[in-house]
Design a protein around this motif. Structure first.
Motif, PDB file in Angstrom:
ATOM      1  N   GLY A   1     -54.017  42.189  41.477  1.00 16.10           N
ATOM      2  CA  GLY A   1     -52.689  42.138  40.883  1.00 16.10           C
ATOM      3  C   GLY A   1     -52.487  40.765  40.281  1.00 16.10           C
ATOM      4  O   GLY A   1     -51.579  40.019  40.627  1.00 16.10           O
ATOM      5  N   ALA A   2     -53.364  40.427  39.337  1.00 15.16           N
ATOM      6  CA  ALA A   2     -53.528  39.032  38.919  1.00 15.16           C
ATOM      7  C   ALA A   2     -52.378  38.507  38.072  1.00 15.16           C
ATOM      8  O   ALA A   2     -51.787  39.220  37.266  1.00 15.16           O
ATOM      9  N   MET A   3     -52.107  37.206  38.255  1.00 10.20           N
ATOM     10  CA  MET A   3     -51.181  36.468  37.406  1.00 10.20           C
ATOM     11  C   MET A   3     -51.975  35.697  36.359  1.00 10.20           C
ATOM     12  O   MET A   3     -53.171  35.444  36.526  1.00 10.20           O
ATOM     13  N   ASP A   4     -51.296  35.314  35.292  1.00 14.87           N
ATOM     14  CA  ASP A   4     -51.925  34.571  34.205  1.00 14.87           C
ATOM     15  C   ASP A   4     -51.388  33.140  34.219  1.00 14.87           C
ATOM     16  O   ASP A   4     -50.242  32.898  33.832  1.00 14.87           O
ATOM     17  N   PRO A   5     -52.197  32.168  34.633  1.00 16.27           N
ATOM     18  CA  PRO A   5     -51.701  30.791  34.758  1.00 16.27           C
ATOM     19  C   PRO A   5     -51.470  30.093  33.423  1.00 16.27           C
ATOM     20  O   PRO A   5     -50.882  29.012  33.390  1.00 16.27           O
TER      21      PRO A   5
ATOM     22  N   VAL B   1     -41.071  31.374  30.078  1.00 14.49           N
ATOM     23  CA  VAL B   1     -40.424  32.376  29.225  1.00 14.49           C
ATOM     24  C   VAL B   1     -41.340  33.582  29.046  1.00 14.49           C
ATOM     25  O   VAL B   1     -40.926  34.737  29.235  1.00 14.49           O
ATOM     26  N   ASP B   2     -42.583  33.333  28.672  1.00 11.12           N
ATOM     27  CA  ASP B   2     -43.524  34.428  28.465  1.00 11.12           C
ATOM     28  C   ASP B   2     -43.794  35.177  29.760  1.00 11.12           C
ATOM     29  O   ASP B   2     -43.919  36.413  29.770  1.00 11.12           O
ATOM     30  N   LEU B   3     -43.902  34.438  30.864  1.00 13.74           N
ATOM     31  CA  LEU B   3     -44.154  35.069  32.154  1.00 13.74           C
ATOM     32  C   LEU B   3     -43.036  36.048  32.495  1.00 13.74           C
ATOM     33  O   LEU B   3     -43.292  37.200  32.873  1.00 13.74           O
ATOM     34  N   ASN B   4     -41.798  35.612  32.330  1.00 12.70           N
ATOM     35  CA  ASN B   4     -40.667  36.485  32.634  1.00 12.70           C
ATOM     36  C   ASN B   4     -40.573  37.670  31.679  1.00 12.70           C
ATOM     37  O   ASN B   4     -40.312  38.798  32.094  1.00 12.70           O
ATOM     38  N   ARG B   5     -40.772  37.420  30.380  1.00 10.10           N
ATOM     39  CA  ARG B   5     -40.655  38.500  29.409  1.00 10.10           C
ATOM     40  C   ARG B   5     -41.763  39.534  29.601  1.00 10.10           C
ATOM     41  O   ARG B   5     -41.519  40.744  29.525  1.00 10.10           O
TER      42      ARG B   5
ATOM     43  N   VAL C   1     -30.500  31.390  26.997  1.00 14.38           N
ATOM     44  CA  VAL C   1     -30.658  32.771  27.469  1.00 14.38           C
ATOM     45  C   VAL C   1     -30.082  33.745  26.445  1.00 14.38           C
ATOM     46  O   VAL C   1     -30.711  34.763  26.116  1.00 14.38           O
ATOM     47  N   THR C   2     -28.925  33.439  25.946  1.00 17.31           N
ATOM     48  CA  THR C   2     -28.270  34.317  24.966  1.00 17.31           C
ATOM     49  C   THR C   2     -29.183  34.559  23.767  1.00 17.31           C
ATOM     50  O   THR C   2     -29.288  35.694  23.272  1.00 17.31           O
ATOM     51  N   ARG C   3     -29.855  33.498  23.314  1.00 19.96           N
ATOM     52  CA  ARG C   3     -30.772  33.661  22.174  1.00 19.96           C
ATOM     53  C   ARG C   3     -31.973  34.524  22.543  1.00 19.96           C
ATOM     54  O   ARG C   3     -32.538  35.207  21.687  1.00 19.96           O
ATOM     55  N   ALA C   4     -32.372  34.509  23.810  1.00 23.54           N
ATOM     56  CA  ALA C   4     -33.575  35.230  24.228  1.00 23.54           C
ATOM     57  C   ALA C   4     -33.314  36.675  24.619  1.00 23.54           C
ATOM     58  O   ALA C   4     -34.252  37.478  24.681  1.00 23.54           O
ATOM     59  N   VAL C   5     -32.055  37.017  24.881  1.00 26.64           N
ATOM     60  CA  VAL C   5     -31.746  38.367  25.375  1.00 26.64           C
ATOM     61  C   VAL C   5     -32.313  39.473  24.482  1.00 26.64           C
ATOM     62  O   VAL C   5     -32.884  40.454  24.987  1.00 26.64           O
ATOM     63  N   PRO C   6     -32.196  39.404  23.145  1.00 23.40           N
ATOM     64  CA  PRO C   6     -32.737  40.492  22.331  1.00 23.40           C
ATOM     65  C   PRO C   6     -34.235  40.739  22.566  1.00 23.40           C
ATOM     66  O   PRO C   6     -34.667  41.898  22.607  1.00 23.40           O
ATOM     67  N   ALA C   7     -35.006  39.670  22.717  1.00 25.54           N
ATOM     68  CA  ALA C   7     -36.441  39.846  22.962  1.00 25.54           C
ATOM     69  C   ALA C   7     -36.691  40.510  24.310  1.00 25.54           C
ATOM     70  O   ALA C   7     -37.590  41.347  24.451  1.00 25.54           O
ATOM     71  N   PHE C   8     -35.888  40.155  25.306  1.00 22.79           N
ATOM     72  CA  PHE C   8     -36.041  40.769  26.624  1.00 22.79           C
ATOM     73  C   PHE C   8     -35.609  42.228  26.593  1.00 22.79           C
ATOM     74  O   PHE C   8     -36.222  43.085  27.238  1.00 22.79           O
ATOM     75  N   GLU C   9     -34.544  42.530  25.850  1.00 23.63           N
ATOM     76  CA  GLU C   9     -34.102  43.923  25.754  1.00 23.63           C
ATOM     77  C   GLU C   9     -35.099  44.770  24.970  1.00 23.63           C
ATOM     78  O   GLU C   9     -35.237  45.968  25.231  1.00 23.63           O
ATOM     79  N   LYS C  10     -35.817  44.153  24.049  1.00 22.28           N
ATOM     80  CA  LYS C  10     -36.886  44.876  23.364  1.00 22.28           C
ATOM     81  C   LYS C  10     -38.016  45.182  24.341  1.00 22.28           C
ATOM     82  O   LYS C  10     -38.612  46.260  24.307  1.00 22.28           O
ATOM     83  N   ALA C  11     -38.289  44.220  25.231  1.00 17.81           N
ATOM     84  CA  ALA C  11     -39.331  44.436  26.236  1.00 17.81           C
ATOM     85  C   ALA C  11     -38.932  45.529  27.211  1.00 17.81           C
ATOM     86  O   ALA C  11     -39.771  46.314  27.667  1.00 17.81           O
TER      87      ALA C  11
END
Length: 514
Positions: free
Chosen positions: A252-256, A261-265, A400-410
C-alpha cells in the motif's frame, strides 16, 4: 477527517476493533536475560550514537500470552544526540519453529500514528502465515510520539468530540473562520501538551530509531513489513541505510516525491475510485440505499445526504448528533476495506431514516474513539508526523478556495471536504523539516512494493512510482479493492510475499494478482 491519514484498518475490518489487545504493562516485573541481541554496535556508527547502539534490551513478560516487552533509548534529537533522549516501547513474539530462524521481522501498520505493538499483538503475530512466524521473531516498536512511545497529546476527549464535528465544507466566511479556529486550537493543544517532542517525530528520525533496534536485536539486515504510511517509513530507512536492507515488503505504497498538495489531491482521487467501486456493487442490490440505477445516481444521493446533514444533523442515540463532517468520515472509514461495505449500506439506510448511529460508529472507528469518550493518540501523532514531514499543502484559506475546483474534479463526492481538511498544517507550531524527494536506495537488496488497483488511501499510481524510484524495487500488483493486499484473501499475493520473506526471492517483474 484528515485526508493524509492512511492507516491500515487493524485486524482486517472495522468491526473487529475489539480484537486489539492492550500492550505491555509496566507492572510486570518478570525479567529475561538480556537479548542475544546486544551484539557489538554496527560498524560505521557515529561516535555520538555508540552508547545507543551498545545498550542492552531487557525483555520481560508483558502480560499478553507469548509476548515479551522491553524499552529502548534513542536520541530525542539526532542532530544533538547529547541533548536528551526518548524511550520507545518494543514488543516481540519469538519464532515458533520449525525451521532455521531467519531473524527479526519488524512490522508497522501505518498511520502515521498507528500502534505497531497493537498491530503485532492483535493481528500480525497470530495472523501472519505460520511458516513466516515459525522462522522470524515478530517484532514491533511504537514510533516516537505514538501510543506507548511518549505519545503526542493534543486535546481532551470532549475537545476532540467538538473538533471532529466541525464543518469541513464551509459555505461562508463565518464557517471558514470556525474551521480555521478548530485547526488552530488543535495545533495549540499539541504545542501546550507535547511541545518538547513535536519537533522530533519525523519519519526520518523514526527510521533511525529502527536502525538502532535492528542492531540491538542482533540482525545485520533489517527485515520489515510496512503497510500504508509504513511503506514511507520503510522506504526512508532504505534510503538512509541501503546496505542494511534485508527483506522489505512495502504494502500500500506511498510516493515520497509528492508535495502535500499533490499527495492530498491524489488521495482524493483514490477515495473516489473506491467509492465508485462501492457504488457499482451497491446499485446491483435491491436494498441499496443509494438507488439501483447507476453509480452517478448513487453519488448524487450520497451528496444529498451530506447536504441534508449539513443543514440538519440527525440523532444517534448518543449525546452527539451526526453532522456532515462525522457522516463523511464514517463513509470514508468504510472505504478502507470492502468487507465493511455491508455495514456502510446499513448505516446509510439508517441515516436516511434519521438514525445516524451507524455512520457515527464508523466515524468513531476511524478516529479511534473509545466507548468512554476518550481517544487514542492516533490523530494527534498523525498530524504531528505529517506536518513535520512536508511543508503545508495550503498557507491559508484563500489558497484552499483556489484549489477546491481541482479537488472536486478529483472527487465530486469528497473533493471539497478533502481540500479544506488539508488546511490543518498551516497552523502547526513547528516548521516542517522534510521535503518531497525521490528515494532510490542504491545498493539495497531487492525490495517488494505492493499496490492495489482500487486502493482508496494509497492510490495504485503511488506504488508504481515508488517501485520505479527504488533502484531494487519490484512491483507486485493486486487487482482489487481495499487498502493494502497482504493477508487479505489473495493466495497469489500471499504466496509471492511469503516466498520473498522466507527465501529472499522477489516476485517476477510485473506480476499481477487478483
Amino acid at each position: 477527517m484528515d485526508t493524509r491519514r492512511s492507516l491500515r484498518i487493524l485486524a482486517t475490518a472495522l468491526g473487529t476493533a475489539g480484537l486489539l489487545i492492550s500492550g505491555c504493562t509496566s507492572g510486570s516485573s518478570t525479567s529475561s536475560s538480556p537479548s542475544a541481541s546486544s551484539a557489538s554496535p554496527t560498524p560505521s556508527v557515529p561516535a555520538e550514537l555508540t552508547s545507543y547502539y551498545a545498550q542492552q534490551l531487557k525483555w520481560r513478560d508483558c502480560g499478553v500470552e507469548g509476548f515479551q516487552c522491553t524499552t529502548m533509548k534513542a536520541p530525542l534529537d539526532y542532530k544533538k544526540p547529547d541533548s536528551g533522549e526518548i524511550e520507545l516501547a518494543v514488543s516481540r513474539k519469538k519464532a515458533t519453529g520449525p525451521g532455521k530462524r531467519i531473524g527479526s521481522l519488524l512490522v508497522n501498520p501505518g498511520g502515521p500514528g498507528g500502534s505497531a505493538i497493537e498491530y503485532l499483538q492483535g493481528y500480525a503475530a497470530v495472523g501472519y502465515p505460520a511458516q513466516v512466524r515459525a522462522r522470524y521473531d515478530m517484532v514491533a516498536v511504537d514510533p516516537r510520539g505514538v501510543a506507548r512511545s511518549e505519545p503526542v497529546v493534543c486535546l481532551t476527549g470532549p475537545q476532540m468530540d467538538s473538533y471532529t464535528k466541525v464543518d469541513q465544507t464551509p459555505d461562508d466566511a463565518g464557517e471558514v473562520t470556525e474551521l480555521s479556529g478548530a485547526f488552530k486550537r488543535f495545533a495549540g493543544g499539541c504545542e501546550k501538551r507535547s511541545g518538547e517532542i513535536l519537533p522530533h517525530v519525523s519519519t526520518g528520525e523514526t527510521a533511525r530509531d529502527m536502525d538502532i533496534l535492528r542492531s540491538l536485536l542482533g540482525d545485520e539486515k533489517l527485515h520489515y513489513v510496512g503497510a500504508s504510511y509504513g511503506t514511507y517509513l520503510g522506504a526512508t530507512y532504505a534510503g538512509l541505510f541501503p546496505a542494511r536492507v534485508g527483506r522489505l515488503v512495502l504494502d500500500g505504497a506511498m510516493d515520497p516525491s509528492l508535495d502535500a498538495v499533490d499527495l492530498n489531491r491524489e488521495q482524493t482521487e483514490g477515495f473516489e475510485t473506491a467509492f465508485q467501486a462501492f457504488a457499482a456493487d451497491c446499485v446491483k442490490k435491491k436494498d441499496c440505499p443509494l438507488g439501483t440505477t447507476s453509480t452517478a445516481d448513487a453519488a448524487t444521493r450520497l451528496k444529498r445526504l451530506f447536504t441534508d446533514l449539513d443543514a440538519r444533523p440527525i440523532a444517534t442515540g448518543d449525546s452527539r448528533m451526526l453532522t456532515e463532517s462525522l457522516g463523511t468520515t464514517g463513509v470514508i472509514a468504510a472505504m478502507y476495506d470492502e468487507s465493511a461495505w455491508p455495514q456502510l449500506r446499513e448505516a446509510l439506510a439508517a441515516a436516511q431514516k434519521g438514525d445516524g448511529s451507524g455512520l457515527l460508529s464508523l466515524s468513531d472507528s476511524y478516529y479511534e474513539r473509545r466507548p468512554n469518550g476518550t481517544y487514542a493518540n492516533l490523530m494527534f501523532a498523525n498530524a504531528a508526523v505529517n506536518c513535520l514531514d512536508l511543508p503545508p499543502a495550503f498557507a491559508d484559506a484563500k489558497a484552499v478556495t483556489r484549489a477546491v475546483p481541482a479537488f472536486e474534479k478529483a472527487s465530486p463526492v469528497f473533493g471539497r471536504a478533502f481540500a479544506w481538511s488539508a488546511l490543518n498544517c498551516a497552523y502547526w507550531p513547528v516548521p516542517a523539516t522534510g521535503t518531497p524527494h525521490r528515494i532510490e536506495a542504491k545498493g539495497a537488496a531487492p525490495i517488494v512494493v505492493v499496490g492495489t488497483t482500487r486502493d482508496p488511501a494509497t492510490p495504485y499510481k503511488w506504488a508504481r512510482s515508488l517501485a520505479g524510484q527504488l533502484s531494487s524495487g519490484t512491483l507486485l500488483t493486486y487487482r482489487g479493492d481495499g487498502h493494502t493486499a497482504y493477508g487479505r484473501g489473495s493466495d497469489c499475493i500471499d504466496t509471492a510475499i511469503n516466498t520473498y520473506l522466507l527465501e529472499g526471492t522477489p516476485p517476477a517483474k510485473g506480476k499481477m494478482c487478483s
